[in-house]
Design a protein around this motif. Structure first.
Motif, short mmCIF file in Angstrom:
data_model
loop_
_atom_site.label_atom_id
_atom_site.label_comp_id
_atom_site.label_asym_id
_atom_site.label_seq_id
_atom_site.Cartn_x
_atom_site.Cartn_y
_atom_site.Cartn_z
N MET A 1 0.85 -1.20 0.00
CA MET A 1 0.00 0.00 0.00
C MET A 1 0.88 1.25 0.00
O MET A 1 1.94 1.28 0.63
N GLU A 2 0.43 2.28 -0.70
CA GLU A 2 1.22 3.50 -0.85
C GLU A 2 1.37 4.25 0.46
O GLU A 2 0.50 4.20 1.34
N THR A 3 2.48 4.97 0.57
CA THR A 3 2.69 5.86 1.71
C THR A 3 2.12 7.22 1.36
O THR A 3 2.37 7.77 0.29
N VAL A 4 1.34 7.78 2.28
CA VAL A 4 0.66 9.05 2.05
C VAL A 4 1.24 10.12 2.97
O VAL A 4 1.33 9.92 4.18
N GLY A 5 1.63 11.24 2.39
CA GLY A 5 2.08 12.38 3.16
C GLY A 5 0.96 13.40 3.29
O GLY A 5 0.16 13.56 2.36
N PHE A 6 0.90 14.07 4.43
CA PHE A 6 -0.15 15.07 4.63
C PHE A 6 0.43 16.27 5.35
O PHE A 6 0.99 16.14 6.44
N ILE A 7 0.25 17.44 4.72
CA ILE A 7 0.78 18.70 5.26
C ILE A 7 -0.39 19.65 5.50
O ILE A 7 -1.14 19.97 4.58
N GLY A 8 -0.55 20.09 6.74
CA GLY A 8 -1.65 20.98 7.10
C GLY A 8 -2.74 20.20 7.82
O GLY A 8 -3.62 19.64 7.18
N LEU A 9 -2.67 20.15 9.14
CA LEU A 9 -3.55 19.28 9.93
C LEU A 9 -4.54 20.09 10.76
O LEU A 9 -4.82 19.78 11.91
N GLY A 10 -5.09 21.14 10.14
CA GLY A 10 -6.04 22.01 10.82
C GLY A 10 -7.45 21.48 10.80
O GLY A 10 -7.68 20.26 10.81
N ASN A 11 -8.43 22.39 10.75
CA ASN A 11 -9.84 22.00 10.81
C ASN A 11 -10.22 20.99 9.73
O ASN A 11 -10.93 20.02 10.01
N MET A 12 -9.76 21.21 8.52
CA MET A 12 -10.08 20.30 7.42
C MET A 12 -9.05 19.18 7.32
O MET A 12 -9.40 18.00 7.25
N GLY A 13 -7.78 19.53 7.34
CA GLY A 13 -6.73 18.54 7.17
C GLY A 13 -6.70 17.50 8.27
O GLY A 13 -6.40 16.32 8.02
N GLY A 14 -7.04 17.92 9.50
CA GLY A 14 -7.03 16.96 10.60
C GLY A 14 -8.01 15.83 10.38
O GLY A 14 -7.67 14.65 10.56
N GLY A 15 -9.22 16.16 9.96
CA GLY A 15 -10.22 15.13 9.72
C GLY A 15 -9.90 14.27 8.51
O GLY A 15 -10.03 13.04 8.55
N MET A 16 -9.48 14.89 7.42
CA MET A 16 -9.18 14.13 6.20
C MET A 16 -8.01 13.18 6.42
O MET A 16 -8.06 12.01 6.01
#
Length: 317
Positions: A1-16
């Motif tokens: 399975m692919e590794t996913v990076g996520f930048i920006g963990l605020g109101n929207m990013g935190g949930g997604m």
């Protein structure tokens, strides 16, 4: 399975990002506020020191940021996503941003052998947490198909909008229409209440009528604007003009300001003066098309299929 990076963990990013992790993806994350990453770290994610480090360790890198300035800085700036991106990997911006910017960003990533999609979302903080989000995606169709399983992890309505920037255009148009409609609703509700109708009763009348069912969007414009056909009239322009004129007259009687409604009345009058009084009231869209230099046509859309979206609530009658 692919590794996913996520930048920006605020109101929207935190949930997604939380929903991506729940789907079983290995994650690398970054936020200016390290405490925002704590729930993901507890779930097994790795904390990166820079956006470049996130991109270097990920097959797919997401950003969810406040606006264009932050998107440009995080994607193209020092220690940004572009600096760390690997050939063959994908950068997806989820922010509500400037379409021109993502179209300027994409060639720079392509030069490094990487891909870019713009995928702004609609549904708010609650939708981000629950996975009840519309995701509007622009970019290469094959890349979209490749990453769609990850998008499905946090959005239940994932749409391919077209080439790069199309997602951002769709999101801005969506929100622009939404805010304009909200203003018109506010004008109507204040007029109705000041003229003596109880708020709940007025609200029920509006939401159970043609407007509340959004017939104009789901079916009306499909039959008229999409086909360039405004006859025979479902509801003639002269009747619509009569109704809105009576409403603005009532507003003057009760001293209620009606900027949106007054503008709509003047547009309808202009169309009447073109000799369109007996045509469908949606003929006013032709004035907008003429002034914009574009025609909005999609004659292949089936009005019957579009109309099935009208009654979406279990208590609709």
């Amino acid at each position: 399975m692919e590794t996913v990076g996520f930048i920006g963990l605020g109101n929207m990013g935190g949930g997604m990002s939380a929903n991506i992790q729940k789907a079983g993806y290995s994650m690398v994350v970054y936020d200016l506020r390290e405490e925002a990453a704590r729930p993901l770290l507890e779930g097994g994610a790795r904390l990166a020191n820079t956006p470049a480090e996130v991109a270097a360790a990920s097959d797919i890198t997401f950003t969810s940021l406040p606006g264009p300035y932050e998107v440009e800085s995080v994607s193209l700036g020092a220690s940004g996503v572009l600096e760390g991106i690997r050939p063959g990997s994908v950068y997806i911006d989820l922010s509500s941003s400037r379409p021109t910017l993502i179209r300027e960003i994409e060639p720079q990533f392509r030069a490094k052998g990487a891909f870019v999609l713009d995928a702004p979302v609609s549904g708010g903080k609650t939708g981000a947490a629950s996975g009840n989000l519309a995701v509007m995606v622009g970019g290469d169709r094959e890349v979209f198909d490749r990453v769609k399983p990850v998008l499905d992890a946090f959005g239940d309505k994932v749409f391919y909008a077209g080439e790069i920037g199309a997602g951002s255009v769709a999101k801005l148009v969506h929100n622009m229409i939404g805010h304009s409609v909200r203003q018109a609703i506010a004008e109507g509700l204040t007029l109705g209440v000041k003229a003596g109708v109880e708020p709940e009763a007025l609200w029920e009348c509006i939401r159970r009528g043609s407007l509340g069912r959004m017939r104009v969007l789901h079916e009306g414009l499909v039959r008229t604007m999409f086909r360039g056909e405004f006859e025979p009239a479902s509801f003639a322009l002269n009747l619509a003009f009569k109704d809105i004129s009576l409403a603005t007259e009532l507003a003057r009687e009760y001293d209620v300001p009606m900027p949106m409604s007054t503008l709509a009345e003047q547009i309808a009058l202009t169309a009447m003066n073109r000799g369109w009084a007996e045509m469908d009231s949606s003929i006013t869209v032709r004035l907008q098309e003429e002034q914009s230099g574009v025609e909005v046509r999609a004659p292949h859309v089936d009005p019957a299929r579009a109309g099935r979206f009208i009654s979406t609530h279990p208590d609709d009658e």
